[in-house]
Design an enzyme around this catalytic site. Structure first.
Site, PDB file in Angstrom:
ATOM      1  N   LEU A 160     -15.314  -6.370 -16.835  1.00 37.67           N
ATOM      2  CA  LEU A 160     -16.299  -7.161 -17.592  1.00 37.67           C
ATOM      3  C   LEU A 160     -16.974  -6.323 -18.679  1.00 37.67           C
ATOM      4  CD1 LEU A 160     -17.905  -9.327 -14.740  1.00 37.67           C
ATOM      5  CD2 LEU A 160     -16.034  -9.928 -16.283  1.00 37.67           C
ATOM      6  N   THR A 161     -16.170  -5.875 -19.623  1.00 40.72           N
ATOM      7  CA  THR A 161     -16.731  -5.235 -20.817  1.00 40.72           C
ATOM      8  C   THR A 161     -17.358  -6.341 -21.664  1.00 40.72           C
ATOM      9  OG1 THR A 161     -14.767  -5.584 -22.181  1.00 40.72           O
ATOM     10  CG2 THR A 161     -14.811  -3.585 -20.808  1.00 40.72           C
ATOM     11  N   ALA A 191      -7.545  -4.248 -21.634  1.00 40.45           N
ATOM     12  CA  ALA A 191      -7.454  -3.335 -22.785  1.00 40.45           C
ATOM     13  C   ALA A 191      -8.687  -3.502 -23.650  1.00 40.45           C
ATOM     14  CB  ALA A 191      -6.208  -3.652 -23.621  1.00 40.45           C
ATOM     15  N   SER A 232      -9.255  -4.274 -27.295  1.00 45.63           N
ATOM     16  CA  SER A 232      -8.247  -5.004 -28.072  1.00 45.63           C
ATOM     17  C   SER A 232      -8.575  -5.201 -29.550  1.00 45.63           C
ATOM     18  CB  SER A 232      -8.020  -6.378 -27.425  1.00 45.63           C
ATOM     19  OG  SER A 232      -9.183  -7.176 -27.566  1.00 45.63           O
ATOM     20  N   THR A 260       1.757  -5.271 -27.760  1.00 48.72           N
ATOM     21  CA  THR A 260       1.494  -5.964 -29.028  1.00 48.72           C
ATOM     22  C   THR A 260       2.531  -5.582 -30.088  1.00 48.72           C
ATOM     23  OG1 THR A 260      -0.019  -5.908 -30.926  1.00 48.72           O
ATOM     24  CG2 THR A 260      -0.205  -4.091 -29.394  1.00 48.72           C
ATOM     25  N   ASP A 261       2.750  -6.485 -31.029  1.00 46.73           N
ATOM     26  CA  ASP A 261       3.660  -6.166 -32.142  1.00 46.73           C
ATOM     27  C   ASP A 261       3.080  -5.064 -33.030  1.00 46.73           C
ATOM     28  OD1 ASP A 261       1.615  -7.634 -33.333  1.00 46.73           O
ATOM     29  OD2 ASP A 261       2.944  -9.030 -34.395  1.00 46.73           O
ATOM     30  N   GLU A 262       1.770  -4.778 -32.860  1.00 48.63           N
ATOM     31  CA  GLU A 262       1.151  -3.767 -33.732  1.00 48.63           C
ATOM     32  C   GLU A 262       1.713  -2.375 -33.478  1.00 48.63           C
ATOM     33  OE1 GLU A 262      -3.060  -4.220 -34.438  1.00 48.63           O
ATOM     34  OE2 GLU A 262      -2.970  -6.343 -33.913  1.00 48.63           O
ATOM     35  N   TYR A 298      -6.214   1.606 -32.177  1.00 41.50           N
ATOM     36  CA  TYR A 298      -5.845   0.568 -31.204  1.00 41.50           C
ATOM     37  C   TYR A 298      -4.334   0.539 -30.976  1.00 41.50           C
ATOM     38  CZ  TYR A 298      -4.325  -4.065 -29.650  1.00 41.50           C
ATOM     39  OH  TYR A 298      -3.681  -5.092 -28.996  1.00 41.50           O
ATOM     40  N   LYS A 343      -1.992   1.493 -27.647  1.00 45.31           N
ATOM     41  CA  LYS A 343      -1.068   0.552 -26.994  1.00 45.31           C
ATOM     42  C   LYS A 343       0.355   1.130 -26.994  1.00 45.31           C
ATOM     43  CE  LYS A 343      -1.783  -3.124 -25.676  1.00 45.31           C
ATOM     44  NZ  LYS A 343      -2.220  -3.618 -24.328  1.00 45.31           N
ATOM     45  N   ASN A 345      -0.007 -12.071 -33.083  1.00 46.02           N
ATOM     46  CA  ASN A 345      -1.409 -12.510 -32.953  1.00 46.02           C
ATOM     47  C   ASN A 345      -1.513 -13.847 -32.223  1.00 46.02           C
ATOM     48  OD1 ASN A 345      -1.406 -10.599 -35.293  1.00 46.02           O
ATOM     49  ND2 ASN A 345      -3.589 -11.091 -35.260  1.00 46.02           N
TER      50      ASN A 345
HETATM   51  P1  NAD Z   1      -9.752  -9.299 -24.772  1.00 44.89           P
HETATM   52  O1  NAD Z   1     -10.455  -8.196 -25.486  1.00 44.89           O
HETATM   53  O2  NAD Z   1     -10.165 -10.711 -25.025  1.00 44.89           O
HETATM   54  O3  NAD Z   1      -9.863  -9.076 -23.198  1.00 44.89           O
HETATM   55  C1  NAD Z   1      -9.707  -7.821 -22.598  1.00 44.89           C
HETATM   56  C2  NAD Z   1     -10.171  -7.926 -21.141  1.00 44.89           C
HETATM   57  O4  NAD Z   1      -9.937  -6.657 -20.521  1.00 44.89           O
HETATM   58  C3  NAD Z   1     -11.659  -8.246 -20.994  1.00 44.89           C
HETATM   59  O5  NAD Z   1     -11.859  -9.201 -19.981  1.00 44.89           O
HETATM   60  C4  NAD Z   1     -12.267  -6.903 -20.578  1.00 44.89           C
HETATM   61  O6  NAD Z   1     -13.420  -7.035 -19.765  1.00 44.89           O
HETATM   62  C5  NAD Z   1     -11.095  -6.286 -19.804  1.00 44.89           C
HETATM   63  N1  NAD Z   1     -11.166  -4.824 -19.773  1.00 44.89           N
HETATM   64  C6  NAD Z   1     -11.350  -3.989 -20.840  1.00 44.89           C
HETATM   65  N2  NAD Z   1     -11.377  -2.722 -20.411  1.00 44.89           N
HETATM   66  C7  NAD Z   1     -11.188  -2.746 -19.065  1.00 44.89           C
HETATM   67  C8  NAD Z   1     -11.088  -1.742 -18.058  1.00 44.89           C
HETATM   68  N3  NAD Z   1     -11.212  -0.444 -18.370  1.00 44.89           N
HETATM   69  N4  NAD Z   1     -10.872  -2.124 -16.780  1.00 44.89           N
HETATM   70  C9  NAD Z   1     -10.754  -3.440 -16.465  1.00 44.89           C
HETATM   71  N5  NAD Z   1     -10.846  -4.432 -17.364  1.00 44.89           N
HETATM   72  C10 NAD Z   1     -11.053  -4.086 -18.654  1.00 44.89           C
HETATM   73  O7  NAD Z   1      -8.216  -9.084 -25.089  1.00 44.89           O
HETATM   74  P2  NAD Z   1      -7.055 -10.165 -25.332  1.00 44.89           P
HETATM   75  O8  NAD Z   1      -7.068 -10.579 -26.748  1.00 44.89           O
HETATM   76  O9  NAD Z   1      -7.092 -11.177 -24.244  1.00 44.89           O
HETATM   77  O10 NAD Z   1      -5.779  -9.235 -25.127  1.00 44.89           O
HETATM   78  C11 NAD Z   1      -5.225  -9.024 -23.831  1.00 44.89           C
HETATM   79  C12 NAD Z   1      -4.040  -8.085 -23.940  1.00 44.89           C
HETATM   80  O11 NAD Z   1      -3.066  -8.641 -24.825  1.00 44.89           O
HETATM   81  C13 NAD Z   1      -4.407  -6.717 -24.516  1.00 44.89           C
HETATM   82  O12 NAD Z   1      -3.696  -5.746 -23.797  1.00 44.89           O
HETATM   83  C14 NAD Z   1      -3.928  -6.782 -25.963  1.00 44.89           C
HETATM   84  O13 NAD Z   1      -3.546  -5.503 -26.406  1.00 44.89           O
HETATM   85  C15 NAD Z   1      -2.735  -7.707 -25.849  1.00 44.89           C
HETATM   86  N6  NAD Z   1      -2.432  -8.511 -27.032  1.00 44.89           N
HETATM   87  C16 NAD Z   1      -3.386  -9.259 -27.642  1.00 44.89           C
HETATM   88  C17 NAD Z   1      -3.055 -10.053 -28.747  1.00 44.89           C
HETATM   89  C18 NAD Z   1      -4.084 -10.926 -29.416  1.00 44.89           C
HETATM   90  O14 NAD Z   1      -3.774 -11.542 -30.433  1.00 44.89           O
HETATM   91  N7  NAD Z   1      -5.286 -11.072 -28.897  1.00 44.89           N
HETATM   92  C19 NAD Z   1      -1.739 -10.059 -29.235  1.00 44.89           C
HETATM   93  C20 NAD Z   1      -0.772  -9.266 -28.575  1.00 44.89           C
HETATM   94  C21 NAD Z   1      -1.133  -8.508 -27.483  1.00 44.89           C
HETATM   95  P1  TYD Z   2      -7.829  -9.654 -36.178  1.00 50.49           P
HETATM   96  O1  TYD Z   2      -8.140 -11.012 -35.637  1.00 50.49           O
HETATM   97  O2  TYD Z   2      -8.830  -8.561 -35.996  1.00 50.49           O
HETATM   98  O3  TYD Z   2      -6.411  -9.241 -35.574  1.00 50.49           O
HETATM   99  P2  TYD Z   2      -5.439  -7.987 -35.946  1.00 50.49           P
HETATM  100  O4  TYD Z   2      -6.102  -7.096 -36.904  1.00 50.49           O
HETATM  101  O5  TYD Z   2      -5.248  -7.331 -34.614  1.00 50.49           O
HETATM  102  O6  TYD Z   2      -4.209  -8.606 -36.495  1.00 50.49           O
HETATM  103  O7  TYD Z   2      -7.556  -9.787 -37.741  1.00 50.49           O
HETATM  104  C1  TYD Z   2      -6.526 -10.628 -38.227  1.00 50.49           C
HETATM  105  C2  TYD Z   2      -6.462 -10.448 -39.726  1.00 50.49           C
HETATM  106  O8  TYD Z   2      -7.669 -10.963 -40.307  1.00 50.49           O
HETATM  107  C3  TYD Z   2      -6.382  -8.997 -40.163  1.00 50.49           C
HETATM  108  O9  TYD Z   2      -5.536  -8.904 -41.310  1.00 50.49           O
HETATM  109  C4  TYD Z   2      -7.807  -8.639 -40.553  1.00 50.49           C
HETATM  110  C5  TYD Z   2      -8.362  -9.956 -41.070  1.00 50.49           C
HETATM  111  N1  TYD Z   2      -9.806 -10.172 -40.829  1.00 50.49           N
HETATM  112  C6  TYD Z   2     -10.628 -10.541 -41.909  1.00 50.49           C
HETATM  113  O10 TYD Z   2     -10.173 -10.706 -43.048  1.00 50.49           O
HETATM  114  N2  TYD Z   2     -11.957 -10.737 -41.675  1.00 50.49           N
HETATM  115  C7  TYD Z   2     -12.519 -10.566 -40.435  1.00 50.49           C
HETATM  116  O11 TYD Z   2     -13.757 -10.733 -40.277  1.00 50.49           O
HETATM  117  C8  TYD Z   2     -11.659 -10.204 -39.343  1.00 50.49           C
HETATM  118  C9  TYD Z   2     -12.217 -10.007 -37.965  1.00 50.49           C
HETATM  119  C10 TYD Z   2     -10.313 -10.025 -39.594  1.00 50.49           C
END
Ligand code: NAD
Ligand code: TYD
Length: 347
Positions: A35-36, A83, A85, A125-127, A153, A157, A182
């Site tokens: 629960l960050t 993570a 994220s 992630t694709d990143e 980040y 990963k 994303n």
């Molecule tokens: P998020 O930030 O919404 O959620 C992360 C969760 O992990 C939170 O509930 C947080 O409390 C928990 N957490 C963080 N540090 C922790 C720790 N040390 N121990 C236990 N719990 C911890 O992230 P999200 O967007 O749901 O992403 C989830 C996963 O998917 C990540 O690994 C991210 O790299 C990957 N991912 C995300 C996206 C995206 O678009 N959001 C795309 C591809 C991959």
């Molecule tokens: P984000 O949602 O942070 O995902 P990621 O960087 O992991 O792909 O950002 C998506 C895209 O949107 C990225 O090119 C950065 C841009 N962005 C903005 O232009 N304004 C914002 O306030 C944020 C959060 C992101």
């Protein structure tokens, strides 16, 4: 089947828990989450009373706590979503990304080695592939694209992915990795592009677009990602990486304009602000492997998914208003004050 889902109080993890409990009513799902700021227990309220669900507040870097949970639960599968994220936060403070994303993953895998599991699945992630040029629409990330990261980040990963493959080769741990593009959908923390723009537009606040807004992301509805992970943990081959994406590339500025249109807000809210340091230009996934091996295809078209998402934020105002009332406000002011000073409002 007993599955530990780490990071299940966050965006994708919570959607995955809802998806799995609905699809497999006889599975036991244990959510481990520290629960960050990004984890929200209220998100899991709809399943808290489900007898097949358990929530455990624990940090994946805490070896003792993680081992204790394995002793109690004897899990078959671990799906690691936990993570840090957000790229912008990683630029401000990389250290926590290294602790959680790298050390945390290794602690989980050590527990898997010690107690034995059927599958450790790493949600990546694709990143990790870095970025593609905007003027080469013919190029896509495949599973063979070299790791070439840009941000703290994505580097953290990628490091975790390397460790996962090392644990497979060295210890024979049955692992798999998904690298998704994303995501968007319900319960995404309003620091990421889509929920941040929806929230600001609803509050008639400036919409901060980095640089010229021409960076391209490949958007996938979160439930399609959950379905991909479900397929991989059941039918995917161990030791393999699967790219997940739906060929849905969009420029940031087009998404922001779309959100304005859907909400009936003026595009004059759009504010071009200072660019992100090291900003990746374009992400684009080639999902051929998961399609051919596991039959996965995205089911939600972006036009539908974005409407469902906007409607969800309209219907669940309390969820995000509670979130932005606390520490988030400090974060927002710190992150955007300098950027906005550099930008100019567009008519
Ligand atoms: P998020 O930030 O919404 O959620 C992360 C969760 O992990 C939170 O509930 C947080 O409390 C928990 N957490 C963080 N540090 C922790 C720790 N040390 N121990 C236990 N719990 C911890 O992230 P999200 O967007 O749901 O992403 C989830 C996963 O998917 C990540 O690994 C991210 O790299 C990957 N991912 C995300 C996206 C995206 O678009 N959001 C795309 C591809 C991959
Ligand atoms: P984000 O949602 O942070 O995902 P990621 O960087 O992991 O792909 O950002 C998506 C895209 O949107 C990225 O090119 C950065 C841009 N962005 C903005 O232009 N304004 C914002 O306030 C944020 C959060 C992101």
């Amino acid at each position: 089947m007993n599955i530990i889902v780490t990071g299940g109080a966050g965006f994708i993890g919570s959607n995955f828990i809802f998806y799995m409990l609905k699809k497999y009513p006889d599975y036991r799902i244990v959510c481990l989450d520290s629960l960050t700021y990004a984890g929200n227990l209220s998100t899991l309220a709809p399943v808290m009373d489900n007898p097949n669900f358990r929530f455990v507040k624990e940090d994946i870097t805490n070896r003792e706590g993680v081992y204790k949970l394995f002793e109690e639960e004897h899990p078959d599968v671990i799906v690691n979503f936990a993570a840090e994220s957000h790229v912008d936060r990683s630029i401000e403070n990389p250290q926590i990304f290294l602790n959680t994303n790298i050390i945390g993953t290794s602690v989980l895998m050590d527990a898997c080695r010690k107690y034995g599991i059927k599958r450790f699945h790493q949600v990546s992630t694709d990143e990790v592939y870095g970025d593609l040029p905007i003027d080469r629409p013919d190029l896509f990330f495949t599973e063979d694209t070299p790791i070439h990261t840009s941000s703290p980040y994505s580097s953290s990963k990628a490091s975790a992915d390397l460790l996962v493959m090392a644990y497979h080769r060295t210890y024979g741990l049955p692992v798999s990795i998904s690298r998704c593009s994303n995501n968007y959908g319900p319960y995404q923390f309003p620091e990421k592009l889509i929920p941040l723009m929806i929230k600001n537009a609803l509050n008639d606040q400036p919409l901060p677009v980095y640089g010229k807004g021409l960076n391209v992301r490949d958007w996938l509805y979160v439930e399609d990602h959950c379905r991909a992970i479900d397929l991989i943990i059941h039918n995917g081959r161990q030791g393999e990486v699967y790219n997940v994406g739906g060929h849905n590339e969009m420029k940031n500025i087009d998404i922001v304009k779309l959100i304005c249109r859907e909400l009936g807000k003026s595009e004059s809210l759009i504010t071009y602000v200072a660019d992100r340091k090291g900003h990746d230009q374009r992400y684009a996934i080639d999902p051929a492997k998961i399609h051919h091996e596991l039959g996965w295809l995205p089911e939600t078209r972006f036009a539908d998914g974005i409407r469902m998402t906007i409607q969800w934020y309209l219907d669940n105002r309390k969820w995000w208003e509670d979130i932005i009332s606390g520490d988030y406000q400090n974060y927002y002011e710190k992150m955007y004050a300098n950027r906005i000073a550099d930008g100019s409002r567009q008519a």
